[in-house]
Design a protein around this motif. Structure first.
Motif, PDB file in Angstrom:
ATOM      1  N   UNK A  75       0.880  -1.261  -0.074  1.00 20.42           N
ATOM      2  CA  UNK A  75       0.086  -0.032   0.091  1.00 20.42           C
ATOM      3  C   UNK A  75       0.819   1.371   0.039  1.00 20.42           C
ATOM      4  N   UNK A  76       0.523   2.345  -0.915  1.00 22.15           N
ATOM      5  CA  UNK A  76       1.291   3.683  -0.946  1.00 22.15           C
ATOM      6  C   UNK A  76       0.988   4.309   0.384  1.00 22.15           C
ATOM      7  N   UNK A  77       1.973   4.637   0.746  1.00 20.92           N
ATOM      8  CA  UNK A  77       2.053   5.650   1.926  1.00 20.92           C
ATOM      9  C   UNK A  77       2.097   7.130   1.606  1.00 20.92           C
ATOM     10  N   UNK A  78       1.398   7.934   2.166  1.00 22.40           N
ATOM     11  CA  UNK A  78       1.201   9.509   1.891  1.00 22.40           C
ATOM     12  C   UNK A  78       1.397  10.251   3.071  1.00 22.40           C
ATOM     13  N   UNK A  79       2.255  11.230   2.931  1.00 21.23           N
ATOM     14  CA  UNK A  79       2.536  11.938   4.131  1.00 21.23           C
ATOM     15  C   UNK A  79       2.287  13.598   4.084  1.00 21.23           C
ATOM     16  N   UNK A  80       1.615  14.094   5.087  1.00 20.82           N
ATOM     17  CA  UNK A  80       1.375  15.584   5.259  1.00 20.82           C
ATOM     18  C   UNK A  80       2.137  16.176   6.398  1.00 20.82           C
ATOM     19  N   UNK A  81       3.367  15.863   6.684  1.00 23.01           N
ATOM     20  CA  UNK A  81       4.411  16.380   7.542  1.00 23.01           C
ATOM     21  C   UNK A  81       4.498  17.778   7.680  1.00 23.01           C
ATOM     22  N   UNK A  82       4.449  18.482   9.102  1.00 21.43           N
ATOM     23  CA  UNK A  82       4.319  19.675   9.168  1.00 21.43           C
ATOM     24  C   UNK A  82       5.683  20.359   8.954  1.00 21.43           C
ATOM     25  N   UNK A  83       6.787  19.402   9.126  1.00 22.33           N
ATOM     26  CA  UNK A  83       8.068  20.051   9.108  1.00 22.33           C
ATOM     27  C   UNK A  83       9.011  19.542  10.062  1.00 22.33           C
ATOM     28  N   UNK A  84      10.054  18.928   9.566  1.00 21.95           N
ATOM     29  CA  UNK A  84      10.630  18.791   8.291  1.00 21.95           C
ATOM     30  C   UNK A  84       9.336  18.032   7.349  1.00 21.95           C
ATOM     31  N   UNK A  85       9.287  18.308   6.159  1.00 17.87           N
ATOM     32  CA  UNK A  85       8.326  17.826   5.194  1.00 17.87           C
ATOM     33  C   UNK A  85       9.147  17.065   4.490  1.00 17.87           C
ATOM     34  N   UNK A  86       8.312  16.363   3.652  1.00 18.06           N
ATOM     35  CA  UNK A  86       8.965  15.275   2.593  1.00 18.06           C
ATOM     36  C   UNK A  86       9.433  16.083   1.545  1.00 18.06           C
ATOM     37  N   UNK A  87      10.632  15.513   0.819  1.00 18.80           N
ATOM     38  CA  UNK A  87      11.227  16.030  -0.257  1.00 18.80           C
ATOM     39  C   UNK A  87      10.767  15.483  -1.670  1.00 18.80           C
ATOM     40  N   UNK A  88      10.730  16.075  -2.684  1.00 21.27           N
ATOM     41  CA  UNK A  88      10.333  15.656  -3.981  1.00 21.27           C
ATOM     42  C   UNK A  88      11.065  14.301  -4.184  1.00 21.27           C
ATOM     43  N   UNK A  89      10.113  13.368  -4.920  1.00 22.02           N
ATOM     44  CA  UNK A  89      10.857  11.942  -5.011  1.00 22.02           C
ATOM     45  C   UNK A  89      12.114  12.054  -5.975  1.00 22.02           C
ATOM     46  N   UNK A  90      11.989  13.049  -6.993  1.00 19.99           N
ATOM     47  CA  UNK A  90      12.950  13.229  -8.135  1.00 19.99           C
ATOM     48  C   UNK A  90      14.150  13.425  -7.228  1.00 19.99           C
ATOM     49  N   UNK A  91      13.984  14.615  -6.257  1.00 20.27           N
ATOM     50  CA  UNK A  91      15.258  15.039  -5.563  1.00 20.27           C
ATOM     51  C   UNK A  91      16.115  13.751  -4.701  1.00 20.27           C
ATOM     52  N   UNK A  92      15.236  13.013  -4.003  1.00 16.97           N
ATOM     53  CA  UNK A  92      15.814  12.021  -3.340  1.00 16.97           C
ATOM     54  C   UNK A  92      16.577  11.005  -4.240  1.00 16.97           C
ATOM     55  N   UNK A  93      15.769  10.781  -5.382  1.00 14.53           N
ATOM     56  CA  UNK A  93      16.606   9.538  -6.329  1.00 14.53           C
ATOM     57  C   UNK A  93      17.600  10.334  -6.824  1.00 14.53           C
ATOM     58  N   UNK A  94      17.914  11.648  -7.017  1.00 16.55           N
ATOM     59  CA  UNK A  94      18.938  12.111  -7.570  1.00 16.55           C
ATOM     60  C   UNK A  94      20.241  11.874  -6.529  1.00 16.55           C
ATOM     61  N   UNK A  95      19.767  12.491  -5.254  1.00 13.42           N
ATOM     62  CA  UNK A  95      20.770  12.193  -4.002  1.00 13.42           C
ATOM     63  C   UNK A  95      21.248  10.873  -3.900  1.00 13.42           C
ATOM     64  N   UNK A  96      20.442  10.093  -4.168  1.00 14.02           N
ATOM     65  CA  UNK A  96      20.578   8.460  -3.661  1.00 14.02           C
ATOM     66  C   UNK A  96      21.750   8.052  -4.813  1.00 14.02           C
ATOM     67  N   UNK A  97      21.623   8.504  -5.899  1.00 17.94           N
ATOM     68  CA  UNK A  97      22.526   8.301  -7.231  1.00 17.94           C
ATOM     69  C   UNK A  97      23.753   8.779  -6.893  1.00 17.94           C
ATOM     70  N   UNK A  98      23.867   9.947  -6.142  1.00 12.14           N
ATOM     71  CA  UNK A  98      25.298  10.733  -6.069  1.00 12.14           C
ATOM     72  C   UNK A  98      25.726  10.248  -4.661  1.00 12.14           C
ATOM     73  N   UNK A  99      25.189   9.613  -3.825  1.00 11.68           N
ATOM     74  CA  UNK A  99      25.616   9.455  -2.555  1.00 11.68           C
ATOM     75  C   UNK A  99      26.809   9.200  -2.267  1.00 11.68           C
ATOM     76  N   UNK A 100      27.631   8.159  -3.096  1.00 14.04           N
ATOM     77  CA  UNK A 100      29.116   7.832  -2.548  1.00 14.04           C
ATOM     78  C   UNK A 100      29.798   8.288  -3.792  1.00 14.04           C
ATOM     79  N   UNK A 101      29.360   9.130  -4.840  1.00 12.26           N
ATOM     80  CA  UNK A 101      30.118   9.522  -5.796  1.00 12.26           C
ATOM     81  C   UNK A 101      29.502  10.746  -6.565  1.00 12.26           C
ATOM     82  N   UNK A 102      29.774  11.851  -6.067  1.00 15.41           N
ATOM     83  CA  UNK A 102      29.311  13.167  -6.760  1.00 15.41           C
ATOM     84  C   UNK A 102      30.228  13.473  -7.749  1.00 15.41           C
ATOM     85  N   UNK A 103      29.460  13.627  -9.017  1.00 11.46           N
ATOM     86  CA  UNK A 103      30.106  13.794 -10.277  1.00 11.46           C
ATOM     87  C   UNK A 103      31.271  13.123 -10.515  1.00 11.46           C
TER      88      UNK A 103
END
Length: 359
Positions: A1-29
């Motif tokens: 089941x998909x989970x959705x969040x309405x966090x007051x802060x810190x809030x969720x980050x865009x999934x695209x941002x998290x994916x990019x950060x994950x891809x660059x986690x141990x090797x930035x550029x």
């Protein structure tokens, strides 16, 4: 089941941002390091730092008369830094009280110099934004406002009503959600953890003529020093600024502030329409004319029903709705990263819950 969040802060980050950060986690550029392992004086981080600064300028159409700083300490440190830097001897700082955060800002400033309450919505328990019937005077150092109030779910619907020559705004919870004229402000500050990125960095937009040198101030508390050093006087929160840069890039790719404003209006309407059509089953906390597009606050008839609402929300995969203890009930925080689909799912759940428990 998909989970959705309405966090007051810190809030969720865009999934695209998290994916990019994950891809660059141990090797930035292809450097072999995470960005937070890089020297803040090195080229790799310097590029990220400057990109974030320029992106914020583009998105908010920040004029050359203003500078952008990335500081630490959250908005709470700005409660003190603003009067330390702007409240001159013989002047008074004026504050518009519209909720808990503006109260805290006023109390902090009162420790530093002369302060007065210009207008207040406290007599309505902060359900309504007060009338803007204050006129600037020669004794004013600045007028401080809080554009959106996360706890009470209220927001200034029209920021053009303010015409103070030194207008200061805490925009921590609605920055980048609607277009503003930055030229109207002496200083804008925003903790990042709502619409800009993760906690740890605070954006400050300040008019350059206010960057006075003050030898009595510790360097770390001086806007002048931070501006002179491009926000690199001390080691910055590298990873927070890296993620802020990715969030700003995401906003650009989505269509900019105009698109965020259109989405915010649609998202808020989706939930407010259910509240308004519920015949009082859901009771909105904020008055109609003061409703926030970022934080939707509402209650139910009693605490037992409210607990049942939370329980069934979580069973349905909906989280983060519990209201602040000072208001109770519920708070749906729908910052920029929260998609319309999440608001539609909440609205559908609310209708079904009323059908099940409404009298």
């Amino acid at each position: 089941m998909e989970r959705i969040f309405f966090q007051p802060g810190p809030t969720t980050l865009p999934k695209e941002v998290l994916s990019r950060a994950k891809a660059e986690w141990d090797d930035f550029e292809e450097t072999g390091l995470n960005i937070m392992e890089h020297s803040h004086r090195g080229k790799s981080y310097e590029t990220v730092h400057d990109q974030a600064k320029e992106r914020l300028k583009r998105l908010m159409d920040i004029p050359e008369t203003h500078d952008v700083l990335f500081l630490q300490g959250g908005a709470s440190l700005q409660f003190a830094m603003v009067p330390m830097n702007l409240l001159e001897s013989g002047k008074k700082a004026k504050y518009a009280l519209t909720g808990s955060w503006s109260e805290k800002a006023y109390k902090e400033a009162s420790k530093i110099g002369q302060c007065e309450i210009a207008i207040s919505g406290k007599d309505t328990q902060y359900r309504t934004m007060p009338s803007m019937d204050y006129q600037a005077s020669d004794e004013d150092a600045y007028l401080h406002i809080t554009s959106n109030n996360t706890i009470y779910g209220t927001q200034w619907p029209d920021l053009n009503i303010f015409s103070h020559p030194n207008l200061v705004a805490d925009m921590s919870s609605d920055i980048l959600s609607r277009a503003i004229n930055v030229s109207d402000y002496a200083l804008i500050y925003a903790g990042a953890q709502k619409n800009l990125g993760p906690s740890g960095v605070t954006a400050v937009i300040i008019r350059k003529d206010l960057l006075h040198e003050n030898e009595k101030l510790p360097n770390i508390l001086s806007y002048h020093i931070h501006a002179k050093n491009n926000s690199l006087y001390n080691t910055p929160p590298v990873y927070s600024i890296y993620l802020l840069n990715l969030v700003l890039q995401w906003v650009e790719e989505q269509g900019g502030v105009a698109e965020m404003e259109e989405r915010s209006t649609k998202k808020a309407k989706t939930i407010y329409d259910v509240i308004d059509a519920s015949s009082g089953f859901y009771k909105g906390y904020a008055s109609l004319e003061s409703r926030s597009l970022m934080n939707i606050t509402f209650t139910l008839e009693n605490s037992e029903l409210e607990q049942q609402f939370i329980n069934e929300c979580e069973i349905s995969g909906i989280f983060g709705l519990k209201g602040h203890r000072s208001v109770g009930g519920f708070r749906a925080s729908i910052y920029n990263s929260v998609p319309l689909e999440s608001c539609e799912k909440l609205a559908k759940f609310m209708v079904q819950f009323q059908e099940k428990y409404g009298k």
